[in-house]
Design a protein around this motif. Structure first.
Motif, PDB file in Angstrom:
ATOM      1  N   LEU A  51      -5.630  -3.447   6.939  1.00 52.31           N
ATOM      2  CA  LEU A  51      -5.827  -2.621   5.757  1.00 52.31           C
ATOM      3  C   LEU A  51      -6.704  -1.418   6.082  1.00 52.31           C
ATOM      4  N   ASN A 106       0.833  -1.206   0.000  1.00 54.17           N
ATOM      5  CA  ASN A 106       0.000   0.000   0.000  1.00 54.17           C
ATOM      6  C   ASN A 106       0.866   1.254   0.000  1.00 54.17           C
ATOM      7  N   HIS A 147      -3.348   0.858  -3.598  1.00 53.56           N
ATOM      8  CA  HIS A 147      -4.208   1.299  -2.495  1.00 53.56           C
ATOM      9  C   HIS A 147      -5.286   0.237  -2.283  1.00 53.56           C
TER      10      HIS A 147
END
Length: 257
Positions: free
Chosen positions: A127, A40, A45
């Motif tokens: 995440l 990321n 993303h």
């Protein structure tokens, strides 16, 4: 039947094979989510909800995971003569067959819940969120609603193979071969006969739509299509009932030695 089912569940929970398989799958999930978290940045993303919806691309793995749960329940019945002992003790063959099938189905459902819950927890913890968790749950839930009946159908198919063939490896490969190859074979034959015999090609493609693997094809583009759900349940339950009936008939006729 309930006592036999409880005994089967008790035995499979004591097999290290089950826990090793779960640890491997959960470890692979952890490695995948950690990889996404590490990547990321400006280019990648990956949010928690997007990662969770990636489950849709893995639903077809359930066809082959049920081979593992079938093998865990069956546990080399012929090799160690446990099947012969159960029949010799006077247990009805219908109870033996359905008891093991139900135990395998319960094991598959429980393992699915554990694996999905662990994966969802990893996504939520590692995440970034994006406010789309509810939509991701609905999307995956719809996919599972389509996948569940065809997974049951594949479970019944594997038990048919395991009860019919001496040797777990050969039985597993037969079931996998039916699931993995039959659809491609019908497509290939339809292409070969399309020009010379279009009616035959249409029949072959029609038969292909009745295969267990077909309802999950393109599932990401069918979210919200309830006709797909009805189709999946019709195909999955048809295979489940048909394979179970054939397996019971075969097992009743089979000489256990």
């Amino acid at each position: 039947m309930l006592d036999y089912l409880r005994a089967e569940c008790y035995k499979l929970l004591r097999r290290s094979y089950l826990w090793i398989a779960l640890l491997i799958v959960c470890g692979l999930e952890l490695a995948l989510v950690l990889l996404w978290a590490g990547l990321n940045g400006d280019v990648v993303h990956m949010t928690a909800s997007v990662a969770f919806t990636m489950v849709l691309y893995l639903l077809s793995m359930g066809y082959y995971a049920t081979a593992i749960t079938t093998d865990i329940v069956f546990s080399e019945q012929y090799k160690y003569n446990t099947m012969k002992n159960e029949v010799a003790w006077g247990l009805p063959r219908t109870r033996i067959y359905l008891g093991k099938l139900l135990a395998g189905s319960l094991l598959s459902a429980a393992a699915c819940v554990v694996i999905l819950a662990w994966y969802a927890l990893l996504c939520a913890l590692l995440l970034p969120g994006d406010g789309a968790a509810a939509e991701a749950l609905r999307t995956v839930g719809f996919g599972l609603l389509c996948a569940f009946p065809v997974w049951l159908g594949s479970q019944a198919l594997y038990f048919l193979c395991f009860f019919s063939i001496r040797g777990s490896t050969a039985a597993a490969f037969l079931g996998i071969g039916i699931l993995a190859i039959l659809g491609q074979l019908l497509t290939f034959l339809a292409l070969l006969t399309g020009a010379s015999a279009p009616a035959l090609a249409d029949i072959l493609l029609g038969v292909q739509k009745l295969l267990l693997t077909t309802p999950l094809e393109g599932i990401t583009d069918a979210i919200g299509d309830w006709n797909r759900v009805a189709w999946a349940w019709a195909v999955g339950m048809g295979w489940c009932v048909g394979a179970t009936a054939l397996g019971l008939w075969t097992f009743q006729k089979k000489e256990i030695s």
